[in-house]
Design a protein around this motif. Structure first.
Motif, mmCIF file in Angstrom:
data_model
loop_
_atom_site.group_PDB
_atom_site.id
_atom_site.type_symbol
_atom_site.label_atom_id
_atom_site.label_comp_id
_atom_site.label_asym_id
_atom_site.label_seq_id
_atom_site.Cartn_x
_atom_site.Cartn_y
_atom_site.Cartn_z
ATOM 1 N N LEU A 326 0.804 -1.730 0.161
ATOM 2 C CA LEU A 326 -0.241 0.273 0.285
ATOM 3 C C LEU A 326 0.713 1.116 0.471
ATOM 4 C CD1 LEU A 326 -2.882 1.432 0.538
ATOM 5 C CD2 LEU A 326 -2.533 1.066 2.774
ATOM 6 N N GLY A 347 -4.765 0.224 7.973
ATOM 7 C CA GLY A 347 -5.335 0.001 6.784
ATOM 8 C C GLY A 347 -4.175 -1.086 5.867
ATOM 9 N N LEU A 351 -6.059 -4.563 5.034
ATOM 10 C CA LEU A 351 -6.343 -4.901 3.853
ATOM 11 C C LEU A 351 -5.887 -6.294 3.143
ATOM 12 C CD1 LEU A 351 -7.185 -3.697 0.719
ATOM 13 C CD2 LEU A 351 -4.804 -2.342 0.186
ATOM 14 N N PHE A 597 -1.792 -0.976 -4.317
ATOM 15 C CA PHE A 597 -2.785 -0.508 -3.850
ATOM 16 C C PHE A 597 -1.931 0.818 -3.610
ATOM 17 C CE2 PHE A 597 -4.273 -4.465 -3.438
ATOM 18 C CZ PHE A 597 -5.319 -4.459 -3.813
ATOM 19 N N ARG A 600 -7.074 5.521 -0.823
ATOM 20 C CA ARG A 600 -7.806 5.388 0.389
ATOM 21 C C ARG A 600 -8.444 4.867 1.616
ATOM 22 N NH1 ARG A 600 -8.019 10.063 -3.045
ATOM 23 N NH2 ARG A 600 -7.189 12.175 -2.474
ATOM 24 N N VAL A 601 -7.514 3.657 1.647
ATOM 25 C CA VAL A 601 -8.001 2.877 2.879
ATOM 26 C C VAL A 601 -9.656 2.521 3.584
ATOM 27 C CG1 VAL A 601 -7.554 0.569 4.336
ATOM 28 C CG2 VAL A 601 -6.168 0.948 2.371
ATOM 29 N N ASN A 602 -9.283 4.307 3.996
ATOM 30 C CA ASN A 602 -9.604 4.469 5.744
ATOM 31 C C ASN A 602 -11.560 5.292 4.547
ATOM 32 O OD1 ASN A 602 -8.254 6.560 4.390
ATOM 33 N ND2 ASN A 602 -9.354 7.790 5.868
ATOM 34 N N MET A 604 -12.860 3.454 1.792
ATOM 35 C CA MET A 604 -13.380 2.380 1.195
ATOM 36 C C MET A 604 -14.519 1.660 2.071
ATOM 37 S SD MET A 604 -10.330 -0.139 0.545
ATOM 38 C CE MET A 604 -11.092 -1.472 -0.180
ATOM 39 N N MET A 609 -14.080 -3.067 0.948
ATOM 40 C CA MET A 609 -13.003 -4.184 1.823
ATOM 41 C C MET A 609 -13.032 -4.838 1.475
ATOM 42 S SD MET A 609 -10.325 -3.081 3.173
ATOM 43 C CE MET A 609 -9.549 -2.521 3.974
ATOM 44 N N SER A 612 -11.482 -6.667 -2.009
ATOM 45 C CA SER A 612 -10.181 -7.017 -2.050
ATOM 46 C C SER A 612 -9.488 -7.471 -0.831
ATOM 47 C CB SER A 612 -10.106 -5.221 -1.236
ATOM 48 O OG SER A 612 -10.411 -3.894 -2.232
ATOM 49 N N GLN A 613 -10.310 -7.858 0.108
ATOM 50 C CA GLN A 613 -9.599 -8.520 0.690
ATOM 51 C C GLN A 613 -9.559 -10.244 -0.152
ATOM 52 O OE1 GLN A 613 -11.712 -7.459 4.173
ATOM 53 N NE2 GLN A 613 -10.027 -6.989 5.176
#
Length: 735
Positions: A326, A347, A351, A597, A600-602, A604, A609, A612-613
């Motif tokens: 990330l 994050g 992820l 990646f 902005r994971v926060n 998502m 999420m 993506s996982q």
């Protein structure tokens, strides 16, 4: 590239690959399927008399030159093995041009000797020595042939014992002569965010040149890669094709000269543009490698040859692992502090990636790096942003369950920096000319050993202070403008050496770093795909294709890059560049290489999420096949409404197929397209399963069905790509 030490790296074993019939000497250079045959004529000049499929009876190579008859005036020199400038009987583009110590600018090269040996890394090396009959001037031609890969490396070593310096006006790595017809050359042009744009040019009588004169970041406008179809345009599965590159991280030149017979003369090497080299006596000048493969089974086979060779014999850790990551760049740009970065670590862990990568903006104090106009060159941690330094970030990342990597650009400097103020003589610049900035920066003078030490120390300090630092992203954003070196001036070395010595200086730094830190993964970045040559991939584990991360554009870019590089080298990031493409489409495209990646994971959603996982878990299951298996291009986005690519392991038991919609027009009918697979075992049975589905999404692929490999390769399979299924990833496994 690394210098060759013939005494330590080569096991000299005489092979039965030379023939002498009377005054003539015949020298075949062979792989499993390819042969180049050199032969001396009655004047002891070395000729290329054959270039094509290898023959089962090696004694017949002696007769290959008899089928050609050069009757046009001056044409007898067309097929010289290393064309020279300055003698009257050579009408072709020279591979070498010199001015001797006495001012004479003529050169003649006659065969003197040759040897053939096995190298310690499994290739066959043929070295042919040519000598001028008047001057003590020599050229050694090197041909390194990889039997099982059908890959050949060519380079030259130029040396003399004259009483003074000989000026080299041109000094090519390789000179070839092809006896085919109907040549179609694919070269690649572009600019920032438009890298690797293919252009197909039919070669007619005359010269076509691919070159760079940028000094560094040499691939910005053109690429050292080329693809040459012989005897008509090749397809993925049929035709004769030559694929390769000049492996030089500097100014390069590839010249394709078609003569009156329709034959093709190729000269490849360092671009002689403003680069006359004053060669001292007893000081060999080694040119970069010209690397290529020949396939008689189309472009697909040729690309697999190169991919396999690169993984085994050049790429750092080519058969190893890579880290998913990330990156903070698009999430923060320059606007971050210590707390904000630490908040992103969780994050990355949530992820499911391996590493967090800190990008630009972490350094400089007097002129803080808050934008790209200042601070570059001042590699101390910015105390305002990161009061506890990089070691604190490394520890916090590891506490969060991820590794830590960092961005650097150590070859460059902003004029607004302490480095520039203290060492203006370290900067490549013309004092009598206005400074020209590219991205607000200039290039440091790597011809200078002090500057080489500085660049080495930038990286060495990071590793010394952070022993568990897991990754380095090495950027390079500016070409050389107004090239002038104060160091060369002080040493009374001609300024025409600057481009060659800069490249050698960078190579020196990287060799030192790899001697001390042999295994740390490093990404080769250059404002996008500005550096992609094989000579640097011996030091780097991967490279950044382009700053353009739009997934649809990346389908085309990754398609073109894949002819020359295996997927394990290609860094593909999921970003917000193109918000009109689904997250699934973006992840699927990025999964065809080394996944990362930059989002902005926060921000998502929980659903995104979870998807993506799961996609990362799927990627971790099939990444080994993508990185180390064989690649097949099934449907070209340049010819169809979809792109389809397939990776299969060497045992032909497990693979993955990527399918993408590339035409959103109403008239497009991609779902009607059946794709014929390749590379399977015809007698095995296979099951197909769709991957990377969102919660609640149903697949049209029936995973209970069985298909024979014969059926899938001859009838095919329809992935049912359409506007509502714009990206379809299929796992294929033998039952």
């Amino acid at each position: 590239m690394k210098s060759i030490n013939l005494l330590t790296n080569i096991l000299f074993v005489l092979l039965p690959f030379s023939f002498s019939f009377g005054q003539s000497v015949t020298i075949p250079i062979e792989t499993e399927n390819v042969a180049i045959v050199l032969k001396t004529d009655g004047n002891n000049r070395l000729k290329i008399v054959y270039f094509g499929k290898s023959l089962s009876n090696i004694n017949e190579y002696e007769q290959t030159g008899e089928v050609f008859n050069f009757r046009s005036e001056g044409a007898s020199s067309n097929n010289n093995a290393y064309a020279v400038a300055g003698i009257d009987n050579n009408f072709t583009e020279p591979a070498i041009a010199v001015v001797h110590v006495d001012g004479n600018n003529s050169l003649d090269l006659l065969y003197e000797s040759h040897s053939t040996s096995k190298t310690s890394d499994g290739a066959t090396l043929t070295v042919v020595t040519l000598k001028d009959p008047v001057y003590p001037f020599f050229v050694d031609l090197y041909y390194k042939a990889w039997q099982d890969k059908d890959v050949i490396e060519q380079w030259s070593v130029i040396r003399h014992t004259e009483k003074g310096n000989v000026v080299l006006g041109k000094y090519a790595s390789a000179n070839l002569y092809l006896y085919n017809k109907d040549y179609y050359l694919t070269s690649y042009n572009g600019s920032w965010a438009k890298e690797m744009q293919p252009v197909v040019t039919p070669l007619r009588q005359g010269m076509h040149t691919i070159e760079s004169r940028l000094g560094t970041r040499e691939n910005l406008l053109t690429s050292p890669n080329f693809m040459l179809s012989l005897d008509g345009e090749a397809t993925e599965t049929s035709g004769t094709v030559m694929i390769g590159q000049i492996a030089w991280n500097g100014n390069f030149s590839l010249q394709f000269e078609t003569d009156v017979y329709g034959n093709l003369h190729i000269v490849a090497g360092i671009n002689p543009y403003q680069s006359a080299y004053h060669l001292k006596p007893n000081t060999p000048f080694e040119t970069p490698r010209f690397i290529y493969t020949i396939s008689f089974e189309g472009k697909g086979r040729g690309s697999r040859n190169l991919q396999d060779w690169l993984r085994d014999h050049t790429l750092l850790d080519g058969r190893g692992n890579r880290l998913t990551l990330l990156n903070n760049w698009e999430a923060t740009y320059f606007d971050f502090d210590q707390d904000k970065l630490v908040s992103l670590f969780s994050g990355a862990e949530e992820l499911g990636v391996d590493m967090f990568l800190l990008d630009d903006g972490w350094f400089a104090n007097k002129y803080p790096r808050n934008n790209d106009k200042a601070g570059l060159g001042d590699w101390e941690v910015n105390r305002s942003k990161l009061p506890d330094g990089i070691p604190y970030l490394v520890r916090e990342a590891e506490k969060a369950g991820v590794k830590f990597g960092i961005w650097i650009e150590p070859e460059m400097v902003n004029p607004k920096s302490e480095l520039y103020e203290n060492h203006p003589d370290w900067v490549i610049r013309q004092e009598k000319r206005p400074e020209i900035y590219f991205r607000n920066q200039l290039v440091l003078d790597l011809t200078n050993p002090e500057v080489q030490d500085f660049v080495f120390d930038v990286v060495d300090k990071l590793f010394t202070e952070n022993p568990s630092l897991a990754f380095v992203k090495w950027d390079c954003n500016a070409p050389i403008f107004n090239g002038h070196s104060k160091y060369l001036e002080r040493k009374k070395v001609p300024q025409s050496h600057i481009y060659v010595e800069y490249t050698r200086g960078l190579d020196n730094v990287l060799q030192r770093l790899r001697n001390k830190y042999p295994t740390v993964p490093m990404m080769l970045c250059s404002g996008g795909g500005g550096r992609t040559d094989y000579s640097l991939l011996q030091y780097f584990t991967e490279f950044w294709l382009s700053d353009n991360t739009d997934p649809l554009e990346r389908v085309f870019m990754q398609w073109n890059y894949s002819y020359y590089y295996p997927a394990i080298t290609m860094c593909n990031h999921v970003t917000d560049w193109s918000s009109n493409k689904s997250l699934k489409f973006r992840i699927d495209v990025a999964s065809m290489g080394k996944l990362g990646f930059d989002i902005r994971v926060n921000e998502m959603t929980k659903r995104d999420m979870r998807f993506s996982q799961q996609a990362i878990r799927n990627y971790n299951d099939f990444k080994d096949v993508i990185w180390h298996g064989e690649m097949y291009r099934l449907a070209s986005p340049y010819e169809n409404d979809i792109a389809s690519l397939m990776y299969i392991n060497n045992e032909k038991t497990e693979g993955v197929i990527f399918n993408y919609l590339t035409n959103w027009r109403y008239l497009a009918e991609p779902s009607l397209r059946s794709v014929k697979l390749q590379g399977l075992d015809a007698k095995r049975s296979y099951r197909l399963t769709e991957l990377n589905l969102y919660d609640g999404q149903r697949s049209s692929v029936d995973s209970t069905k069985k298909y024979s490999g014969e059926f899938l390769m001859n009838v095919g399979f329809n992935p049912n790509v359409n506007s509502s299924r714009s990206s379809v990833v299929i796992k294929i496994e033998a039952i």
